[in-house]
Structure formats: structure tokens, C-alpha cells
Motif scaffolding. Sequence first.
Motif, PDB file in Angstrom:
ATOM      1  N   VAL A 199       2.562  40.560 -16.962  1.00 53.29           N
ATOM      2  CA  VAL A 199       3.160  41.532 -18.133  1.00 53.29           C
ATOM      3  C   VAL A 199       4.562  41.135 -18.522  1.00 53.29           C
ATOM      4  CG1 VAL A 199       1.421  43.287 -17.991  1.00 53.29           C
ATOM      5  CG2 VAL A 199       3.829  43.391 -16.743  1.00 53.29           C
ATOM      6  N   GLU A 200       5.197  40.734 -17.450  1.00 50.28           N
ATOM      7  CA  GLU A 200       6.520  40.087 -17.718  1.00 50.28           C
ATOM      8  C   GLU A 200       6.744  38.959 -18.310  1.00 50.28           C
ATOM      9  OE1 GLU A 200       9.360  42.300 -14.108  1.00 50.28           O
ATOM     10  OE2 GLU A 200       8.828  40.164 -14.040  1.00 50.28           O
ATOM     11  N   ASP A 201       5.617  38.024 -18.153  1.00 55.85           N
ATOM     12  CA  ASP A 201       5.655  36.688 -18.940  1.00 55.85           C
ATOM     13  C   ASP A 201       5.276  36.815 -20.253  1.00 55.85           C
ATOM     14  OD1 ASP A 201       6.504  35.406 -16.505  1.00 55.85           O
ATOM     15  OD2 ASP A 201       4.374  34.778 -15.772  1.00 55.85           O
ATOM     16  N   ILE A 202       3.961  37.918 -20.226  1.00 52.73           N
ATOM     17  CA  ILE A 202       3.709  38.095 -21.779  1.00 52.73           C
ATOM     18  C   ILE A 202       4.774  38.356 -22.709  1.00 52.73           C
ATOM     19  CG2 ILE A 202       2.096  39.570 -23.181  1.00 52.73           C
ATOM     20  CD1 ILE A 202       0.124  39.172 -20.929  1.00 52.73           C
ATOM     21  N   ALA A 203       5.451  39.603 -22.097  1.00 57.86           N
ATOM     22  CA  ALA A 203       6.613  40.272 -22.914  1.00 57.86           C
ATOM     23  C   ALA A 203       7.613  39.169 -23.127  1.00 57.86           C
ATOM     24  CB  ALA A 203       7.293  41.236 -21.996  1.00 57.86           C
ATOM     25  N   LYS A 204       7.899  38.390 -22.215  1.00 61.43           N
ATOM     26  CA  LYS A 204       9.079  37.361 -22.395  1.00 61.43           C
ATOM     27  C   LYS A 204       8.631  36.434 -23.574  1.00 61.43           C
ATOM     28  CE  LYS A 204      10.341  35.824 -18.536  1.00 61.43           C
ATOM     29  NZ  LYS A 204      10.428  34.956 -17.562  1.00 61.43           N
ATOM     30  N   VAL A 205       7.620  36.281 -23.886  1.00 63.78           N
ATOM     31  CA  VAL A 205       7.115  35.003 -24.856  1.00 63.78           C
ATOM     32  C   VAL A 205       6.564  35.609 -26.163  1.00 63.78           C
ATOM     33  CG1 VAL A 205       6.947  33.315 -22.957  1.00 63.78           C
ATOM     34  CG2 VAL A 205       4.751  34.605 -23.721  1.00 63.78           C
ATOM     35  N   ALA A 206       6.294  36.735 -26.152  1.00 61.44           N
ATOM     36  CA  ALA A 206       5.499  37.462 -27.260  1.00 61.44           C
ATOM     37  C   ALA A 206       6.062  37.610 -28.623  1.00 61.44           C
ATOM     38  CB  ALA A 206       5.175  38.939 -27.029  1.00 61.44           C
TER      39      ALA A 206
END
Length: 339
Positions: free
Chosen positions: A38-45
Motif C-alpha cells: 500500500v505504501e508503494d501504491i500511495a507513493k505513485v498514485a
Amino acid sequence: MKIIVPMAGRGSRLRPHTLTVPKPLIPIAGKPIVQRLVEDIAKVAGEPIEEIAFIIGDFGCEVEEKLLQIAEKLGAKGSIYVQDEPLGTAHAIKCAEESMQGDVVIAFADTLFRADFDLDKNSDGVIWVKKVEDPSAFGVVKLDDYGFITDFIEKPKDFVSDLAIIGIYYFRSAEKLMEEINYIMKNDIKQGNEYQLTTALENLREKGAKFSLGKVDDWMDCGNKNATVETNGKILDYERHEFMIFPDTAKIENSLIIQPCFIGENVVVKNSKIGPCVSLGNGTRIENSNIQNSLIQENTLIDHGNLNNSMIGNSAQYFGVSREISLGDFSVLDFHSKA
């Protein structure tokens, strides 16, 4: 935007490590798999995350609290839903119907990724895929000449495509997806005795929805011991700048650390060589050992170990010889014992 995370699977291929800890909470380079996801998704969303909804099994209150804390750290509302029966990917999403509103990213907590995360707002959704050698174990897609998806096929017996769906999706309208999921469940439309998300996607496509392709640079599996150890090494390499400084509570005495490595709080390393690609969880103690390419969890003791491609759980003890092992939580393996 909301992130929906189905994660109710038992993780049986990763046993014994999932007997005491749900697979999405297994730490990789010091962080649980689902937290990294979820951190990776939030970082690039490219936009704020309003809510993160976790769809879990009967994992207990402690796990639920950890998941809510993960959402809180990202400034999002955390929601917990329970999938009581393993009835398929569409059924899992149905469990979180209350949160299925607006634009959403659905990410199954089985893998980690490195990807071009451009959300094409001109299409109805984005499906991230990766070429694989054996597509028969995956949902796959076929494309037209313009790069739009023309077919969704679940676990094809005969070759139709090698573009496997990795389990990450963007939908501009969660409500439209839920309409199709409710339709296939109401009419009991199953594949392999389960309600599949690919069935709902194919129905949407037939009604005119346009789905574009997401590019994946690396798809990292955490399905079994070997894959999880390999993923740990890849994450350490991708983010090696984060691991160059060890915590003040760690004690490294007469030892060599070969980067990249993760060293947790209160770790003790004496008379040993560690690395490359090793994670040592909080409170772990290593003495007189040589460890490389391995994942060691918290509060574990290793003495005279010579380990490679190994995974050892929490509060375990290993005294021994050169070996590639998979040792679960609270286990003891002593090759020096005379008993």
C-alpha cells in the motif's frame, strides 16, 4: 482514491511461516508485505488516498489493529472486512462492497511490484500484467492493435496469451464493477467453483468498457520460501540507500556486514559475516555465523550457522551446520545437541 486489499488467503505454500502469522504480514526487509504494497501504491498514485480497506480472514484483533495503523500512517481511513469462505476473487471484493465507491485501486496482497503506475483516466480501468512462461496458473489478457484488452481468460488450459494479471487493478468506477460482481454472484456464475474477478471484467468489457494495460518492470512473488527470500533480496537492492545506516540499538561486534542488508532494532551480531541480501528482524542475535541471501525474523538466535537461501521465523533457535532451511516460529534446530 481508495485502495482495496483482498488478503484473506491462508498462504499454505509459505508454511510453516504462515501458521502463526498471516502471509501479508510477513516482514520483507523490515516491513510487512501488505504495508510495502500500500505504501508503494500511495507513493505513485498521484492523488491522496482516502481509505484503505483490508479484506481478511479470521486473523484476530491484533492483526486488525496493525492493519488500521498501516492505513493511519498513510493518512487514510482504515476499514476491515472479513471473508468467511474462500469463494474467489470477486467474492472477496464483494465483502468490501460498502467501500467500493468512486475510483479505486484493487491490489491483492500476494506480490510486490515495480511498475509504471500511470492511471489512464481516459479508460475505464488499468490492468497491470507481466509476461510469464507458464500462463496456465494465472488470469491472462489478450490485446487489440491499439493496446486495449479484448479478452480476460482465467487459467487457460490451452495457450491464448502469456500476459498474466499480477493482481493490481485501477477502476474509474467501483460502482460499475460491483454491478457485475453482484450479477455473477446472484446468477451463481462460477469458474472452478469460485466467483472470479475476470468474469466481471469480461462482462464489463463486453458492455463497452475500455481497459488499458499497466506496465510492470518487476513482479515479485511471496508465494513460497524461495520466492519470498528472492523478493527480500530484490527489495533490499532496490532500496539499499534506506539500509546503509543501522539503528543505534544494534550491536555489531567483530563482524562484517555486506550490503544490502536490513538490521532491525536491538539486533546483536558477533563474530559473523552477514550479507549480501540478508534481513535480521528486531531483537535477533547472530553469533559465529555466515549468513547470506536469507530472511530472519524477530527475536531469533542463530549460533554457528552457515546459511544461504534460508528463511527463519520469529523466536526460533538454530545451532548448526551449513544448510538451506525453512524454520518456522518458535522452532529449535540444534545440530550440536547430543540428545
